[in-house]
Each structure stands twice: as C-alpha cells, then as structure tokens.
Design a protein around this motif. Structure first.
Motif, short mmCIF file in Angstrom:
data_model
loop_
_atom_site.label_atom_id
_atom_site.label_comp_id
_atom_site.label_asym_id
_atom_site.label_seq_id
_atom_site.Cartn_x
_atom_site.Cartn_y
_atom_site.Cartn_z
N LEU A 203 -24.90 49.60 -61.66
CA LEU A 203 -24.76 48.16 -61.52
C LEU A 203 -23.33 47.77 -61.24
CD1 LEU A 203 -25.76 45.24 -61.76
CD2 LEU A 203 -25.51 45.43 -64.26
N LEU A 204 -22.38 48.33 -61.99
CA LEU A 204 -20.97 48.02 -61.77
C LEU A 204 -20.52 48.43 -60.37
CD1 LEU A 204 -18.12 47.19 -62.85
CD2 LEU A 204 -17.81 49.64 -63.38
N ASP A 205 -20.83 49.67 -59.99
CA ASP A 205 -20.36 50.17 -58.69
C ASP A 205 -20.95 49.36 -57.54
OD1 ASP A 205 -18.81 52.07 -59.90
OD2 ASP A 205 -20.23 53.72 -59.65
N GLU A 206 -22.20 48.94 -57.66
CA GLU A 206 -22.81 48.12 -56.62
C GLU A 206 -22.11 46.76 -56.53
OE1 GLU A 206 -26.32 49.07 -54.52
OE2 GLU A 206 -24.32 49.96 -54.52
N ASP B 169 -30.36 48.15 -56.62
CA ASP B 169 -29.95 48.39 -55.24
C ASP B 169 -29.27 47.10 -54.76
OD1 ASP B 169 -29.91 49.76 -52.63
OD2 ASP B 169 -31.29 48.17 -52.06
N GLY B 170 -27.97 47.16 -54.59
CA GLY B 170 -27.21 45.96 -54.27
C GLY B 170 -27.57 45.32 -52.95
N LEU C 88 -19.01 46.00 -57.52
CA LEU C 88 -17.66 46.20 -56.98
C LEU C 88 -17.71 46.32 -55.46
CD1 LEU C 88 -16.04 48.71 -59.52
CD2 LEU C 88 -15.80 46.22 -59.45
N ARG C 89 -18.70 47.06 -54.96
CA ARG C 89 -18.84 47.23 -53.51
C ARG C 89 -19.16 45.91 -52.83
NH1 ARG C 89 -23.18 47.99 -50.11
NH2 ARG C 89 -24.66 48.06 -51.84
N LEU C 90 -20.10 45.17 -53.41
CA LEU C 90 -20.52 43.92 -52.80
C LEU C 90 -19.42 42.86 -52.82
CD1 LEU C 90 -24.15 43.66 -54.24
CD2 LEU C 90 -23.51 44.18 -51.88
N HIS C 91 -18.54 42.91 -53.82
CA HIS C 91 -17.46 41.92 -53.94
C HIS C 91 -16.13 42.42 -53.41
CE1 HIS C 91 -20.44 40.25 -56.78
NE2 HIS C 91 -19.90 39.09 -56.47
N GLY C 92 -16.15 43.60 -52.77
CA GLY C 92 -14.94 44.12 -52.14
C GLY C 92 -13.83 44.47 -53.11
N ASN D 279 -17.47 35.93 -64.17
CA ASN D 279 -18.29 36.52 -63.11
C ASN D 279 -17.66 37.81 -62.60
OD1 ASN D 279 -16.29 35.73 -61.09
ND2 ASN D 279 -17.05 33.65 -61.41
N TRP D 280 -18.36 38.43 -61.64
CA TRP D 280 -17.94 39.74 -61.12
C TRP D 280 -16.56 39.68 -60.48
CZ3 TRP D 280 -20.78 43.48 -62.94
CH2 TRP D 280 -22.14 43.27 -63.20
N THR D 281 -16.24 38.59 -59.81
CA THR D 281 -14.96 38.52 -59.09
C THR D 281 -13.77 38.57 -60.03
OG1 THR D 281 -15.06 36.10 -59.07
CG2 THR D 281 -15.98 37.26 -57.16
N ASP D 282 -13.98 38.24 -61.30
CA ASP D 282 -12.88 38.31 -62.26
C ASP D 282 -12.38 39.74 -62.46
OD1 ASP D 282 -12.67 35.57 -62.82
OD2 ASP D 282 -14.32 35.67 -64.26
N LEU D 283 -13.21 40.71 -62.13
CA LEU D 283 -12.78 42.11 -62.26
C LEU D 283 -11.67 42.47 -61.28
CD1 LEU D 283 -16.17 43.97 -62.83
CD2 LEU D 283 -14.52 43.21 -64.53
#
Length: 316
Positions: free
Chosen positions: A205-208, A138-139, A210-214, A182-186
């Motif tokens: 995990l991925l979708d959470e 849960d993000g 992506l949501r958290l990092h906009g 890290n996630w922002t590299d996506l």
C-alpha cells in the motif's frame, strides 16, 4: 545392541529437499511410518530408506528385506487421517477462524503461519499453504487482491472469499503535532517514518501510494526501518521514535497514546485452491464465515466491517 538413527520432519525435509508440509502429508498418508517422542514426530532411518527405495521403483519384496524396527509400544503412533490445513496471515481474525474450523470440521487440523500478504500468496503457489489471507492494493486500478492473485496463481483453480474489511491509515502522535492528513504529507523530508517489511500488505500500500504521488522512497527518513507487524509500527510512533507509520486502526486502539488518521478502506480476503480433496473443508469454511456465532466474535473487535464477510468475490 545396534542403535538406529531417527529424524525429525524438519531434518527429513532437508534430506529430501521438500517442504515440511510435504513430509507431514507423507506421514499422514502412512507412506512414512512415524512415532512421537514427547511433542516431536520421529521417523527411523530404515523407514526413510524404505520410502526412498520405493520411490525409486524397488520391488515390494526388496523393500521387505530392508531392516525395519517397530515403534516402541510406550510411544503413541501418529494418528492417521488428520490433514494439516495451513492458514497464512497475521490478523487475529484468522486465529478465530482456525478455532472455529477445528471445532466444526472433522479430519483436519488447522495450523497458523504468520506472513505478509504477498509472501502468503507465494507460499500458496509453492504448495505450502491451504488458506491465504491478503490485502494487496493495485494502485493503477484501485482494486484489492484480485490483480495479484491472477498474476501469481496462473494455472490454478481457486476461490476468493471476503473475510472482512478494515480501515488503514497513519499512526501519528497525540494531537497530530506534524499535522499529517494525507499521502502527500510524506513528501515532507523532516518526517521520521517507520515501515513494514517487504511482502506485507501495508508495504505494498505504501509503495503504491508513493509511486502514484511521485514521492521517492529514498526521500522518506526511515523507509528502510522495517518491522513485521502493525503493533510494532504503532508502538514506535507511540514512543516518539517515529513521527508517522502506516497500519490498521485496530493496532492504534491496542497500543494507545497515538492517533489514527484513516486513509483507505482495505478488503481482507481469503484465497483457497479448488481441488476435490479440499472441497469438504472449503464447504465447512463457507458455512463458518456466514455463521452468526463467527461474525459475533469478529464484531467484538474494533475496526472490522463485516458487510461482505462470506461473499464469494471471484471463482475460477
């Protein structure tokens, strides 16, 4: 001589519009007389009709007037008193658990069902699974599993126990040619991604993240390219068909020719419904989880953290 139709458990489940597990339970209880032909259980049409009439409230005398046929003496009758216990999830630790459970617990037969975490919880809600594994982040809270379990199993009494913890992260090519850390590299639109299927813990995990990092999913090349297991994702990266994928550390060591970038320690928990008829095998399961011989087998597999194994995390 007249010929009577017979049905498989799957055919009966479609006729009665119930799950196959319900049919197996009816057979186990003796409500549906059955016999084996090879590896397949069969139920005669007359016995199915007798069960339907009984369910409608037809008298016992009327049922006895229905035509019945005994099972041929050359085919063994399905043994009574053995309950199927469905263990749902994809990690190899569940196969090891099923082996220990079958060896050390009488009156049950563990069956394995391979599905993602969210889909597994849904099958438990629908009464089709007995032991469910889940690793759902849960993000908003950073908490694993419990927020989803509470939402899906409303009205149920259940037990949540830790099986293990493991690292999840990115699979990248050897030498990490795209310098992904890290996630922002996506958010870099030139990267080719390979995804997991909807309902899996890795997909959640991925979708959470992506949501958290906009990060918009449609900007991720390959977001809709879905595979159903960690090994498949790792293999796509190893072959050069994708630049990055998300999964667990163990798959990277199995596939080889890739590097693993750890991002998060995920908790892999078991969920069981608390009922009086479940308690004997739940007690046995708890002893297995806390036993040294079970943990010893898991220690032989790279990437598992067993510091919480067997601990009750939540109980209604």
């Amino acid at each position: 001589m007249s010929h009577e139709n017979s049905y498989t458990a799957e055919e009966i489940s479609k006729i009665l519009k119930v799950s196959k597990l319900t049919i197996y339970d009816l057979i186990k209880k003796g409500d549906l007389p059955s016999y084996r032909v090879g590896k397949q259980m069969r139920v005669d049409e007359s016995d199915l009709e007798a069960y339907k009439q009984k369910s409608k409230g037809v008298s016992v005398q009327a049922q006895h007037e229905l035509p019945t046929r005994p099972a041929p003496s050359s085919t063994p009758i399905v043994s009574q008193g053995i309950r199927p216990i469905v263990i749902t999830g994809q990690d190899i630790s569940l196969d090891i658990l099923a082996k220990h459970l079958e060896k050390k617990t009488t009156g049950i037969r563990p069956l394995r069902s391979y599905a993602g975490s969210l889909d597994s919880l849904i099958t438990m809600y629908q009464g089709e699974s007995d032991i469910v594994s889940t690793h759902l982040l849960d993000g908003d809270t950073g908490e694993y599993n419990l927020p989803y379990i509470r939402k899906l199993l409303v009205g149920f009494s259940y037990l949540v126990v830790n099986l293990l913890s493991r690292r999840a992260g990115f699979y990248v090519g050897q030498g990490n040619p795209h310098k992904i850390t890290n996630w922002t590299d996506l958010n870099r639109q030139e990267l080719r991604f390979v995804n997991r299927e909807k309902g899996s813990g890795a997909r959640i995990l991925l979708d959470e993240q992506l949501r958290l990092h906009g990060i918009k999913p449609e900007h991720l090349i390959g977001y809709n390219h879905e595979l159903t297991n960690h090994l498949g994702v790792a293999a796509k990266v190893a072959s050069g068909e994708a630049d990055v994928g998300l999964g667990i550390e163990k798959a990277a060591s199995i596939v080889g020719n890739i590097e693993f970038i750890p991002l998060i320690q995920e908790r892999y928990d078991l969920v069981m419904i608390k009922r009086a008829d479940n308690q004997p095998w739940i007690d046995s399961l708890m002893l297995i989880l806390q036993s040294e011989d079970f943990k010893q087998e898991l220690r032989a597999i790279a990437g598992y953290d067993l510091s919480l194994t067997g601990q009750i995390l939540y109980e209604t």
